[in-house]
Design an enzyme around this catalytic site. Structure first.
Site, PDB file in Angstrom:
ATOM      1  N   HIS A  86       0.841  -1.195   0.000  1.00 15.42           N
ATOM      2  CA  HIS A  86       0.000   0.000   0.000  1.00 15.42           C
ATOM      3  C   HIS A  86       0.879   1.249   0.000  1.00 15.42           C
ATOM      4  CE1 HIS A  86       0.576   0.800   4.378  1.00 15.42           C
ATOM      5  NE2 HIS A  86       0.503  -0.513   4.529  1.00 15.42           N
ATOM      6  N   ASP A  88      -0.237   4.320   1.030  1.00 14.10           N
ATOM      7  CA  ASP A  88      -0.633   5.295   2.041  1.00 14.10           C
ATOM      8  C   ASP A  88       0.073   5.021   3.362  1.00 14.10           C
ATOM      9  OD1 ASP A  88      -2.244   2.915   2.063  1.00 14.10           O
ATOM     10  OD2 ASP A  88      -3.574   3.869   3.516  1.00 14.10           O
ATOM     11  N   GLU A 150      -5.170   1.562   2.470  1.00  8.89           N
ATOM     12  CA  GLU A 150      -5.084   0.385   3.337  1.00  8.89           C
ATOM     13  C   GLU A 150      -5.224   0.761   4.801  1.00  8.89           C
ATOM     14  OE1 GLU A 150      -3.006  -2.683   5.863  1.00  8.89           O
ATOM     15  OE2 GLU A 150      -2.567  -0.554   5.616  1.00  8.89           O
TER      16      GLU A 150
END
Length: 389
Positions: A86, A88, A150
């Site tokens: 992910h 983020d 996520e």
């Protein structure tokens, strides 16, 4: 001995860390991940990958990335390999940091910065591994998946279930595991219970219906249910071998001299493999209905997030065996949750394996040990060679 780094690798890490990509259910902390996605897209395109940027349906300012190299057969899944993660990070509180969260800082054989461990650095290590190969020799595809959100809604991972499955049978998600493979983890769900009573003057309880007092009954029901679940379910693979339920937030009322007319509690659950989140929600609903329906209080049980199921990849799966071999460590179970279950629902055997330690994730002064870099690149190279050549 100085740990393995290259100027190109350090430059990639600096650029990844410099681009904020926090996701949060609180809008004041939430930002887009597009700068990171666009950066990765350029890097993978330069390596010969076919790149697709996929905006999220509910948040089109955010996106996933799929990058593919090697032959792809349309009619059936290839052996192939997916490397996933992910883009983020969680939000941060700058006053607790001793380093700039968005400036890669090397100190004491560590790399400090938001996302160094969890988990933007993993994409730079993938590129270091890919550069060791002549991709024209690949007989099976290598797919890179970079997702959004996520750390909050899981919308990026959930989108995978709504589109054609990537043409691979095996995946490695580079969450921080200390370079030890994980084939099993708990799930997560978050819910709220809202009670609405009737306000009134506190001098006469008969003038109202106190939601706080009935919340006391709800809390007791939740704790009794937790004990019941922990008697019924147990898995010794986990350090905490039972499902957990955490009471995380409560709020109600507005003044001591007024009968409380509303009260709300939020909690999370971490179910074990084999426990179904929807079935658990229904079980709790039945218990609350029995406890509250004769009280006159209006009540609602509602999800705070959609919820992520537990993950389990069989120990005899080829990708589990491969990761155990290259890591020189047995697969194990962890309590934290990942995007792995969304890949396993697509029929992709998935292992969680990456550099760094989960203890550094979501913490001020997040860091990645430099000593993790060379072993991680070596492991990724071995996996690419086995599954793509």
């Amino acid at each position: 001995m100085k740990a393995y780094t290259t100027p190109d690798l350090m430059n990639m890490l600096r650029q990844l860390i410099a681009r904020p990509s926090m996701s949060s259910v609180s809008p004041s902390f939430d930002v887009s991940n597009r700068e990171v996605i666009d950066l990765l897209a350029g890097w993978f395109e330069a390596l010969g990958f076919t790149v697709e940027i996929i905006p999220l349906l509910k948040q089109p300012h955010k996106a996933n990335l799929l990058a593919t190299i090697g032959p792809v057969q349309d009619k059936e899944k290839n052996r192939g390999l997916m490397l996933a993660g992910h883009t983020d990070t969680v939000p941060y509180d700058e006053k607790f940091w001793h380093h700039n969260p968005f400036q890669l800082t090397e100190q004491d054989n560590r790399l400090y910065g938001l996302g160094t461990t969890d988990m933007k650095s993993f994409f730079a290590l993938i590129i270091e591994a890919v550069k060791r190969f002549d991709a024209s020799r690949f007989k099976q595809p290598l797919v890179i998946l970079a997702t959004a959100d996520e750390e909050s809604t899981m919308e990026g991972a959930e989108m995978l279930l709504q589109r054609m499955c990537p043409p691979v049978r095996c995946a490695v998600i580079g969450e921080p595991t200390g370079l030890k493979p994980v084939n099993t983890h708990k799930g997560i769900s978050m819910h709220g219970i809202r009670l609405i009573g009737q306000g009134g003057h506190s001098s006469n309880p008969a003038l109202g219906l106190n939601a706080l007092e009935y919340m006391h009954q709800v809390l007791g029901e939740l704790l009794d249910w937790r004990m019941d679940l922990q008697r019924r379910y147990r898995d010794e693979q986990f350090a905490v071998p039972v499902p957990t339920l955490n009471l995380g937030h409560i709020h109600g009322g507005d003044n001591p001299n007024r009968i409380c007319d509303q009260c709300e509690v939020h909690f999370d659950m971490r179910p074990l493999p084999g426990m179904d989140i929807d079935a658990l929600r229904e079980e709790l609903h039945v218990r609350l209905k029995k406890a509250l329906n004769s009280t006159g209080v209006n009540w609602t049980l509602f999800p705070l997030i959609h919820g992520t199921p537990p993950m389990h990849t069989p120990i005899d799966s080829p990708i589990v065996r491969s990761c155990e071999h290259y890591c020189h460590a047995p697969a194990h179970a962890v309590a934290f949750c990942t995007e792995g279950p969304y890949l396993t629902q697509l029929g992709i055997d998935t292992v969680i394996l990456g550099p760094g330690n989960i203890a550094q994730a979501h913490q001020p002064d997040e860091f990645l040990e430099l000593s993790n870099i060379q072993p991680c690149v070596d492991i990724l190279s071995e996996l690419i060679a086995e599954y793509c050549l």
